[in-house]
Design an enzyme around this catalytic site. Structure first.
Site, PDB file in Angstrom:
ATOM      1  CG  ASP A  95     -24.652 -46.308  38.069  1.00 15.59           C
ATOM      2  OD1 ASP A  95     -25.321 -46.940  38.916  1.00 15.59           O
ATOM      3  OD2 ASP A  95     -23.619 -45.599  38.457  1.00 15.59           O
TER       4      ASP A  95
ATOM      5  CE  LYS B 228     -27.016 -52.909  37.048  1.00 16.84           C
ATOM      6  NZ  LYS B 228     -26.251 -51.607  36.881  1.00 16.84           N
TER       7      LYS B 228
ATOM      8  CB  ALA C  90     -27.510 -51.805  43.558  1.00 12.43           C
ATOM      9  N   GLY C  91     -27.936 -48.665  43.045  1.00 11.47           N
ATOM     10  CA  GLY C  91     -28.815 -47.669  43.093  1.00 11.47           C
ATOM     11  C   GLY C  91     -29.693 -47.992  41.560  1.00 11.47           C
ATOM     12  CG  HIS C  92     -30.954 -51.111  40.335  1.00 10.97           C
ATOM     13  ND1 HIS C  92     -31.049 -52.584  40.265  1.00 10.97           N
ATOM     14  CD2 HIS C  92     -29.526 -50.987  40.220  1.00 10.97           C
ATOM     15  CE1 HIS C  92     -29.817 -53.131  40.374  1.00 10.97           C
ATOM     16  NE2 HIS C  92     -28.859 -52.095  40.383  1.00 10.97           N
TER      17      HIS C  92
ATOM     18  CB  THR D 166     -21.131 -47.339  47.487  1.00  4.35           C
ATOM     19  OG1 THR D 166     -21.057 -48.711  48.061  1.00  4.35           O
ATOM     20  CG2 THR D 166     -20.886 -47.548  46.092  1.00  4.35           C
TER      21      THR D 166
ATOM     22  CD  GLN E  78     -22.842 -53.912  42.623  1.00  3.42           C
ATOM     23  OE1 GLN E  78     -23.021 -55.118  42.699  1.00  3.42           O
ATOM     24  NE2 GLN E  78     -23.819 -53.118  43.217  1.00  3.42           N
TER      25      GLN E  78
ATOM     26  CG  ASP F  16     -32.384 -39.676  26.035  1.00  2.39           C
ATOM     27  OD1 ASP F  16     -32.016 -41.278  26.164  1.00  2.39           O
ATOM     28  OD2 ASP F  16     -32.365 -39.154  26.849  1.00  2.39           O
TER      29      ASP F  16
ATOM     30  CB  SER G 146     -33.690 -47.091  26.945  1.00  2.00           C
ATOM     31  OG  SER G 146     -34.336 -46.202  28.056  1.00  2.00           O
TER      32      SER G 146
HETATM   33  P1  GDP Z   1     -29.018 -48.983  37.335  1.00  2.92           P
HETATM   34  O1  GDP Z   1     -28.131 -48.859  38.466  1.00  2.92           O
HETATM   35  O2  GDP Z   1     -28.109 -49.645  36.096  1.00  2.92           O
HETATM   36  O3  GDP Z   1     -30.390 -49.557  37.299  1.00  2.92           O
HETATM   37  O4  GDP Z   1     -28.987 -47.288  36.613  1.00  2.92           O
HETATM   38  P2  GDP Z   1     -29.209 -46.077  37.569  1.00  2.92           P
HETATM   39  O5  GDP Z   1     -30.673 -46.147  37.981  1.00  2.92           O
HETATM   40  O6  GDP Z   1     -28.061 -45.981  38.516  1.00  2.92           O
HETATM   41  O7  GDP Z   1     -28.895 -44.847  36.296  1.00  2.92           O
HETATM   42  C1  GDP Z   1     -29.535 -44.751  35.158  1.00  2.92           C
HETATM   43  C2  GDP Z   1     -30.275 -43.453  34.911  1.00  2.92           C
HETATM   44  O8  GDP Z   1     -30.569 -43.190  33.714  1.00  2.92           O
HETATM   45  C3  GDP Z   1     -31.538 -43.409  35.869  1.00  2.92           C
HETATM   46  O9  GDP Z   1     -31.512 -42.081  36.474  1.00  2.92           O
HETATM   47  C4  GDP Z   1     -32.743 -43.691  35.087  1.00  2.92           C
HETATM   48  O10 GDP Z   1     -33.900 -43.145  35.448  1.00  2.92           O
HETATM   49  C5  GDP Z   1     -32.163 -42.976  33.982  1.00  2.92           C
HETATM   50  N1  GDP Z   1     -32.487 -43.656  32.534  1.00  2.92           N
HETATM   51  C6  GDP Z   1     -32.728 -44.874  32.299  1.00  2.92           C
HETATM   52  N2  GDP Z   1     -33.157 -44.809  30.947  1.00  2.92           N
HETATM   53  C7  GDP Z   1     -32.708 -43.708  30.226  1.00  2.92           C
HETATM   54  C8  GDP Z   1     -32.923 -43.429  28.871  1.00  2.92           C
HETATM   55  O11 GDP Z   1     -32.864 -43.888  28.039  1.00  2.92           O
HETATM   56  N3  GDP Z   1     -32.500 -41.866  28.877  1.00  2.92           N
HETATM   57  C9  GDP Z   1     -32.021 -41.143  29.832  1.00  2.92           C
HETATM   58  N4  GDP Z   1     -32.089 -39.765  29.642  1.00  2.92           N
HETATM   59  N5  GDP Z   1     -32.065 -41.542  31.038  1.00  2.92           N
HETATM   60  C10 GDP Z   1     -32.319 -42.655  31.391  1.00  2.92           C
HETATM   61  P1  IMO Z   2     -25.619 -50.258  40.105  1.00  2.00           P
HETATM   62  O1  IMO Z   2     -26.102 -51.574  40.747  1.00  2.00           O
HETATM   63  C1  IMO Z   2     -21.808 -48.125  39.723  1.00  2.00           C
HETATM   64  C2  IMO Z   2     -18.629 -49.292  42.371  1.00  2.00           C
HETATM   65  C3  IMO Z   2     -18.090 -47.930  43.384  1.00  2.00           C
HETATM   66  C4  IMO Z   2     -16.760 -48.421  43.577  1.00  2.00           C
HETATM   67  C5  IMO Z   2     -16.660 -49.903  43.391  1.00  2.00           C
HETATM   68  C6  IMO Z   2     -16.268 -50.595  44.904  1.00  2.00           C
HETATM   69  O2  IMO Z   2     -26.273 -49.002  40.582  1.00  2.00           O
HETATM   70  O3  IMO Z   2     -25.022 -50.325  38.751  1.00  2.00           O
HETATM   71  P2  IMO Z   2     -18.267 -51.030  46.769  1.00  2.00           P
HETATM   72  O4  IMO Z   2     -19.126 -50.148  47.372  1.00  2.00           O
HETATM   73  O5  IMO Z   2     -18.953 -52.129  45.823  1.00  2.00           O
HETATM   74  O6  IMO Z   2     -17.170 -51.833  47.275  1.00  2.00           O
HETATM   75  O7  IMO Z   2     -17.581 -50.190  45.798  1.00  2.00           O
HETATM   76  O8  IMO Z   2     -17.746 -50.114  42.755  1.00  2.00           O
HETATM   77  N1  IMO Z   2     -19.991 -49.398  42.505  1.00  2.00           N
HETATM   78  C7  IMO Z   2     -20.844 -48.978  41.505  1.00  2.00           C
HETATM   79  N2  IMO Z   2     -20.919 -48.118  40.535  1.00  2.00           N
HETATM   80  N3  IMO Z   2     -23.087 -48.609  40.125  1.00  2.00           N
HETATM   81  C8  IMO Z   2     -23.080 -49.429  41.161  1.00  2.00           C
HETATM   82  O9  IMO Z   2     -24.236 -50.219  41.121  1.00  2.00           O
HETATM   83  C9  IMO Z   2     -22.125 -49.979  41.696  1.00  2.00           C
HETATM   84  N4  IMO Z   2     -21.724 -50.458  42.929  1.00  2.00           N
HETATM   85  C10 IMO Z   2     -20.472 -50.301  43.286  1.00  2.00           C
HETATM   86  O10 IMO Z   2     -18.478 -46.752  42.805  1.00  2.00           O
HETATM   87  O11 IMO Z   2     -15.972 -48.010  42.386  1.00  2.00           O
HETATM   88 MG    MG Z   3     -27.273 -47.343  39.786  1.00  2.00          MG
END
Ligand code: GDP
Ligand code: IMO
Ligand code: MG
Length: 438
Positions: A13, A16, A39-41, A130, A228, A337, A417
């Site tokens: 998170d 990415k 994953a949750g991007h 997850t 991850q 920020d 960012s």
């Molecule tokens: P990922 O899994 O690495 O792609 O990250 P996630 O999407 O799970 O979590 C990042 C969160 O931060 C998302 O809700 C983005 O929209 C948000 N985000 C990304 N860059 C920024 C930033 O610079 N500032 C803020 N406040 N939010 C951001």
């Molecule tokens: P993104 O791509 C944050 C964590 C889970 C748990 C551990 C194992 O969005 O960054 P799993 O379901 O993979 O067997 O869970 O890994 N985890 C993540 N934490 N971001 C993720 O993906 C994750 N994918 C798995 O919370 O601790």
């Molecule tokens: Mg994520």
């Protein structure tokens, strides 16, 4: 110079998805190569927010080929759901999706096992997965006996194989439930459901290893989208509180099928503070008002599971380790920020373990649990920085914070960012990935 990869350097998170989306236009192909729908991007542009779990974040850019390579564990229902959502929202380029026939398929028994086995033997702390069946599917892949790859669904014998696996899994699940109510899985229904998934996905299925090798040999620009974070790497992370794939930079080749010589630039994604979702040690965790302030400002709730993310100060010991492990050339510092409004900030520069100071990240989780962070305190800033578009727009304290991170990690900062949107990004004078991937 075809290969760039985007790797999270913390526990996932790190934002990415935003950087992959930004870099996609400079590439011909975007590849997801490990993990799955855990994953949750999040990608935000044009006033729209897209949350992608399985499809590469490049799918939003027209003309780019998106690949789900063989190292992914594949939930077909989720892929279809995401495809339908994108098509419904007018993203027309899903035709450019290529889906490896080698991906291992996640079945209903994997979800059931994930729920039943979310802990390491002898531990009271759950891994907090997850629940997406990731670990059980990878376990079956390595075990081979009960595994099915996507390509198997198009071959004779698929029905019989599903029947045999379902029978074995029903026995296993009954044992795991140990007398509790347990509804056995229905092989015929599973076969029908997965046959329908396979039919729907067939136009996208191919040998992506061959496709990627040919693309790399032809000099196409390839972007690898890590899922991850490196601290969740099954071999090099905070085992057993990890995911089940190689989520650090070392996983790119085995997941994609492309040799390491095609990976020329590694960009490490670092959140300006730390978060973790799920169990396991987290030395700089702030389970207090500071953590809550970060959670509120950063909206730190899981994309996939909506769980509140654990929040804390930046851990330079951990990031220096994962940056070296992943071969990182430069870093992007994200969500800067979120730190506006703190009088002072802390950065962990060393751990104290059993009275000894060290900057080496421990290999054993018990030592990491004992690690007391040694903090350096630096001035914070009160200004809202979301409108900053150059480094000069940032307060001096924010610039000093970035400089200190670069110094501690040992690599330059390439982008900063300051908000979720594509535009809310500050390039620095360092042009590594940005210069190479034109
Ligand atoms: P990922 O899994 O690495 O792609 O990250 P996630 O999407 O799970 O979590 C990042 C969160 O931060 C998302 O809700 C983005 O929209 C948000 N985000 C990304 N860059 C920024 C930033 O610079 N500032 C803020 N406040 N939010 C951001
Ligand atoms: P993104 O791509 C944050 C964590 C889970 C748990 C551990 C194992 O969005 O960054 P799993 O379901 O993979 O067997 O869970 O890994 N985890 C993540 N934490 N971001 C993720 O993906 C994750 N994918 C798995 O919370 O601790
Ligand atoms: Mg994520």
């Amino acid at each position: 110079m075809p290969g760039t990869c985007v790797i999270g350097l913390q526990w996932g998170d790190e934002a990415k998805g935003k950087i992959v989306d930004l870099l996609t236009a400079r590439h011909d192909v975007v590849v997801r190569y490990q993990g799955g729908a855990n994953a949750g991007h999040t990608v935000v542009h044009g006033g729209q927010t897209y949350k992608l779990s399985l499809l590469p974040s490049g799918v939003l850019t027209p003309g780019v080929t998106c690949v789900i390579a063989g190292g992914v564990v594949f939930n077909p229902a989720k892929a279809i759901e995401e495809l339908d959502e994108l098509l419904g929202r007018g993203v027309e380029d899903c035709d450019n999706l290529k889906l490896s026939d080698r991906v291992h398929v996640i079945f209903p028994w994997h979800f059931a096992e994930d729920r039943a086995l979310d802990h390491s033997a002898g531990s009271t702390e759950t891994i907090g997965t997850t629940g997406r069946g990731i670990g059980p599917c990878y376990r079956d892949k390595v075990g081979r006996t009960y595994a099915m790859r996507l390509g198997d669904l198009y071959r004779p014998g698929a029905k019989e194989k599903i029947e045999q696996i379902t029978a074995a899994k029903n026995k296993l699940l009954a044992t795991l439930h140990d007398g509790d109510d347990f509804e056995p899985l229905d092989a015929a229904a599973i076969y029908e459901q997965y046959k329908a998934f396979a039919d729907r996905l067939e136009p996208y299925v191919c040998d992506t290893t061959e496709y990627l090798l040919t693309a790399a040999e032809a000099g196409r620009n390839i972007l690898f989208e890590g899922a991850q974070g490196a601290l969740l790497d099954v071999d090099h992370g905070t085992y057993p509180y990890v995911t089940s794939s190689n989520s650090s930079g070392v996983g790119v080749s085995n997941g994609s099928g492309l040799p390491a010589k095609y990976v020329n630039h590694v960009i490490g994604i670092v959140k300006a503070y730390s978060t973790r979702v799920g169990g396991g040690p987290f030395p700089t965790e702030q389970d207090n008002d500071i953590g809550q302030k970060i959670r509120d400002a950063g909206n730190e709730y899981g994309t996939v599971t909506k769980r509140p993310r654990r929040c804390g100060w930046l851990d330079a010991v951990a990031i220096r380790y994962t940056s070296r492990l992943s071969g990182v050339d430069s870093i992007c510092v994200m969500l800067l920020d979120v730190l506006s409004g703190f009088d002072e900030l802390k950065i962990c520069t060393e751990y104290e373990i059993d009275g000894q100071r060290t900057n080496v990240f421990p290999s054993h989780v018990d030592d990491l649990r004992k690690a007391k962070p040694v903090y350096e305190t630096v001035p914070g800033w009160s200004e809202d920085v979301t409108g900053a578009r150059t480094l000069d727009d940032l307060p001096a304290a924010a610039r000093a914070y970035l400089d200190r991170i670069a110094e501690l990690v040992g690599v330059p900062v390439e982008m900063v960012s300051v908000g979720p949107d594509r535009d809310a990004t500050i390039p620095t004078e360092y042009r590594g990935v940005l210069a190479a991937a034109q």
